[in-house]
Design an enzyme around this catalytic site. Structure first.
Site, PDB file in Angstrom:
ATOM      1  N   ARG A   1       4.957 -63.081  92.171  1.00 42.38           N
ATOM      2  CA  ARG A   1       5.518 -63.694  93.370  1.00 42.38           C
ATOM      3  C   ARG A   1       4.657 -63.329  94.576  1.00 42.38           C
ATOM      4  NH1 ARG A   1      11.891 -62.819  93.059  1.00 42.38           N
ATOM      5  NH2 ARG A   1      11.118 -61.250  91.627  1.00 42.38           N
TER       6      ARG A   1
ATOM      7  N   ILE B   1       6.557 -43.568  73.362  1.00 42.46           N
ATOM      8  CA  ILE B   1       6.792 -43.116  71.980  1.00 42.46           C
ATOM      9  C   ILE B   1       6.696 -44.326  71.056  1.00 42.46           C
ATOM     10  CG2 ILE B   1       8.384 -41.962  70.402  1.00 42.46           C
ATOM     11  CD1 ILE B   1       9.848 -40.807  72.791  1.00 42.46           C
TER      12      ILE B   1
ATOM     13  N   GLY C   1       4.198 -55.285  88.295  1.00 40.71           N
ATOM     14  CA  GLY C   1       4.806 -54.153  89.000  1.00 40.71           C
ATOM     15  C   GLY C   1       4.210 -52.859  88.459  1.00 40.71           C
TER      16      GLY C   1
ATOM     17  N   ASP D   1      21.263 -49.484  79.718  1.00 40.19           N
ATOM     18  CA  ASP D   1      19.844 -49.451  79.346  1.00 40.19           C
ATOM     19  C   ASP D   1      19.679 -48.812  77.956  1.00 40.19           C
ATOM     20  OD1 ASP D   1      16.848 -49.422  80.121  1.00 40.19           O
ATOM     21  OD2 ASP D   1      17.262 -47.339  79.588  1.00 40.19           O
TER      22      ASP D   1
ATOM     23  N   LYS E   1      18.294 -50.534  74.214  1.00 37.21           N
ATOM     24  CA  LYS E   1      17.271 -49.950  73.334  1.00 37.21           C
ATOM     25  C   LYS E   1      17.852 -49.643  71.964  1.00 37.21           C
ATOM     26  CE  LYS E   1      15.003 -47.930  77.373  1.00 37.21           C
ATOM     27  NZ  LYS E   1      15.040 -46.736  78.264  1.00 37.21           N
TER      28      LYS E   1
ATOM     29  N   SER F   1       0.625 -52.944  86.516  1.00 32.76           N
ATOM     30  CA  SER F   1      -0.570 -52.347  87.107  1.00 32.76           C
ATOM     31  C   SER F   1      -1.063 -51.197  86.225  1.00 32.76           C
ATOM     32  CB  SER F   1      -0.315 -51.901  88.546  1.00 32.76           C
ATOM     33  OG  SER F   1       0.757 -51.014  88.595  1.00 32.76           O
TER      34      SER F   1
ATOM     35  N   VAL G   1       4.584 -51.304  85.479  1.00 32.03           N
ATOM     36  CA  VAL G   1       4.026 -51.349  84.129  1.00 32.03           C
ATOM     37  C   VAL G   1       2.795 -52.249  84.085  1.00 32.03           C
ATOM     38  CG1 VAL G   1       4.472 -51.942  81.711  1.00 32.03           C
ATOM     39  CG2 VAL G   1       6.281 -50.885  83.104  1.00 32.03           C
TER      40      VAL G   1
END
Lengths: 436, 436
Positions: free
Chosen positions: A45, A136, A12, A201, A205, A16, A14
């Site tokens: 897919r 980062i 997707g 999210d 992290k 590409s 990241v």
């Protein structure tokens, strides 16, 4: 020397980006890594799309198993996201003796312990710089750059979507719902933004950073997770008047009783560098006993910033693949046999300061009632702001900043304040950190 | 597993910090490194003082040769500073097959090429995180964290003394000489502050960063070095009015013609995060083609922040000592056989923007003369500020910000401006970078 052969699971945004940056900077990267690094196989897919993205230069398959089982592949890069399929393929890749790079924070925060154990047993590396704060290199800083230190706390703006929304709310004085729609239109928020705006999210992290900072297993289920959906424009304005900004922070801190692990909107003094991190940018502040405070700032998401982290991991593995497995840099910074069992503190035990917004009837004695309740709970007031009621209004806001107290103590005091007949509705409570 | 044995050459501020932090955090460090790390030998001129600092727990000698020749020592930490003795002992340590850690920026910036070549031939590591920006792991970020990127430029506040002085000049409106005395009193500036205030220390650090960012040999002799001694309080005030701060920046940039390598006072937009780095703190901004802009911030000097960097290097070496020598992380980020011979640009070829302060007689036509000269040189003016002369004053200041032009072009224009009969004395020229 032969190139390192990389297989991608998923291509997707990241994926590409990783393909494009590896291609564009291949000469520079080989000069750093000591040999070439090339993507030779991609599982996707939509194979037609994958072939298009890789310009027909790479073998494209529609089953990730073909990648993790291919004897030619040295490193598997997992960019599928999600839990079950990703976990299954990562464990298979490890079992086949392949190093793994992943950008999947949800996977590491929930299944990390199992994955790192499997990797150690097979003597392979699992790297995940891209899982936290995109471009980062915060994982590397914590795992390698600050190894001298007893880390005291880590506090970060680690979700770009929410920081963009909060920046816009402050800049334009708009409410959450309005700005969310704008963010979705601009591509800063997803169609289903739940994981971002509810803090999940960021908590993934943070869980990973806590593990590396303090040498504890990942334990996402213990994190306190609170998003920004209930924040009002007026809270941002009041905070501003008192010299603070509101940011969605992930905070993890080692205390005598245990480790704090919490994501929530937080007031921070406007003079702090991190308070001035605007838009979709990320920043993480680390406090270590030797180094003092350090801040790392950059793009936390996006195709090429995230690819930058994925490729840094590929170069690390390429450079060090010959270190004997006993001497790899440990994935979680601490050796797996030297992890601590320090407990994660329940939120009710956390000690911090608070911003309170109390809606009251505009009549004599209200302030006395409120301050008496706080005094009885030994909660000191650090600053106060009382708005004059608008013309014809019968109600007004009292804003208070408190000194440090335990969460369960402020909760008890808030319940008493809300029971006052002169107090209207619920008290708004936002935590406050001086970060000093 | 047996502890790693470390020998210190010199035990001043950084050496005692290293001893103390290694001692205090020994358990945590061993959990990260996989084995203990202990200082077993120290060479110092003042052996009594060294014995006191190490609490009698370490063998103290008065000759560095005894450390570098001791067969028990695994890693030599060079903290003597200066050139000849440090170089001699580091080369002997390498010849004896020992890994080396150094905090000596002057040594690396001038003798680095020779040292890294010797280290590669012997298959040992030479690490120097402490040489640049103290506790900020900027060497690691450039060498490992950003390996995917073609680095475009690096710009840093990498000297705490001068940043402290500039912060105080701005805060208090004081002149350089006054603030320097205060800084010396507070211990932020040394008795002989020449290396700091003339930009030499920053240029040593910049030289090292340029080498790692662009894969070129260290070449300190090619750096343009300009300090802050000529800065006036009025320039800081004028810059402020135009929306800029003045910082002593080290800037290195890859251009089509070559690499810029320059240290000088620089105007930067007040809205940039790095413009808000105050006091003795350090910060480095890196721009890479994939990652975009990233900033690293922290303490650039002091006993324990610098020790934090020294010990991070010790842990790195301990973790990876078993990687075969062909697969160590290269000291200068790029493999030694893959260095580029891109030339360093002479300052006259550098293209940037400028702040000009021109002292003029308060009479008609002056501004027309000045702007004509700039127009004839195809230098566009971006902003202007003209001060009303004070009562009874015959002279006033014209401040101009120019668009980008080549340094030799602005120099020629300045010479013509200074030749005008209405212009008094020398034109003050300070470079300006948007950093975007």
């Amino acid at each position: 020397m032969k190139s390192i052969k990389v297989g991608l699971l998923g291509i997707g945004t990241v994926g590409s980006g990783t393909f494009n940056v590896l291609k564009r900077n291949q000469e520079e990267i080989a000069r750093r890594a000591g040999r070439g690094i090339e993507i030779t196989m991609v599982a996707a897919r939509n194979t037609a799309r994958a072939t298009e993205l890789t310009r027909g230069e790479v073998k494209v398959v529609n089953d990730g198993n073909l990648v993790v089982n291919d004897p030619e592949i040295d490193i598997v890069v997992e960019l599928i996201g999600g839990y079950d399929t990703a976990r299954d393929l990562v464990l298979k890749a490890i079992a086949n003796g392949k190093h793994v790079v992943t950008a999947n924070k949800a996977l590491i925060a929930t299944h990390g312990n199992e994955i790192f154990k499997a990797a150690q047993e097979k003597g392979v590396m699992v790297a995940f710089e891209a899982a936290v704060a995109g471009g980062i290199p915060i994982i590397k800083a914590l795992r390698e750059g600050l190894t001298a230190n007893r880390i005291q706390w880590v506090a970060g703006i680690i979700n770009g979507t929410t920081n963009f929304i909060l920046s816009e709310m402050r800049d334009k004085g708009l409410d959450f719902d309005v700005v969310l729609k704008e963010a979705q239109r601009l591509g800063y928020a997803e169609a289903d933004p739940t994981f971002d705006i509810e803090g999940v999210d960021a908590a993934h992290k943070l869980t990973i950073m806590a593990s590396i900072a303090f040498g504890i297993p990942v334990q996402f289920d213990k994190a306190h997770v609170e998003g920004i959906t209930k924040l009002q424009a007026s809270d941002i304005t009041y905070a501003e008047k008192l010299g603070y900004r509101i940011k969605l922070l992930g905070i993890t801190r080692q205390t005598e009783k245990g480790i704090e692990l919490r994501v929530h909107p937080t007031l921070i003094p406007a003079s702090r560098l991190i308070a001035n991190v605007e838009g979709a940018m990320n920043a993480v502040v680390v406090r270590g006993d030797a180094v003092g405070e350090a801040l790392y700032y950059g793009k936390g998401a996006g195709s090429e910033p995230t690819a930058s982290a994925v490729i840094a991991d590929l170069v690390d593995i390429t450079r060090l693949a010959t270190a004997d497995p006993e001497h790899h840099v440990p994935s979680l910074a601490f050796q797996l046999n030297a992890m601590a069992d320090t407990p994660v503190l329940p939120m009710s035990e956390v000690v911090t300061s608070y911003y309170l917004r109390i809606r009251v009837a505009d009549q004599a004695g209200v302030l006395a009632d409120v301050t008496r309740i706080l005094a009885d709970s030994t909660i000191s007031i650090d600053a106060m702001l009382q708005k004059e009621p608008g013309e014809g209004e019968q109600q007004t806001d009292i804003i208070m900043l408190t000194h440090q107290t335990q969460e369960k103590n402020i909760e008890a005091a808030i319940a008493k304040i809300e029971a006052l007949s002169t107090v209207v509705g619920k008290v708004t409570k936002i935590r406050l950190e001086e970060l000093s």
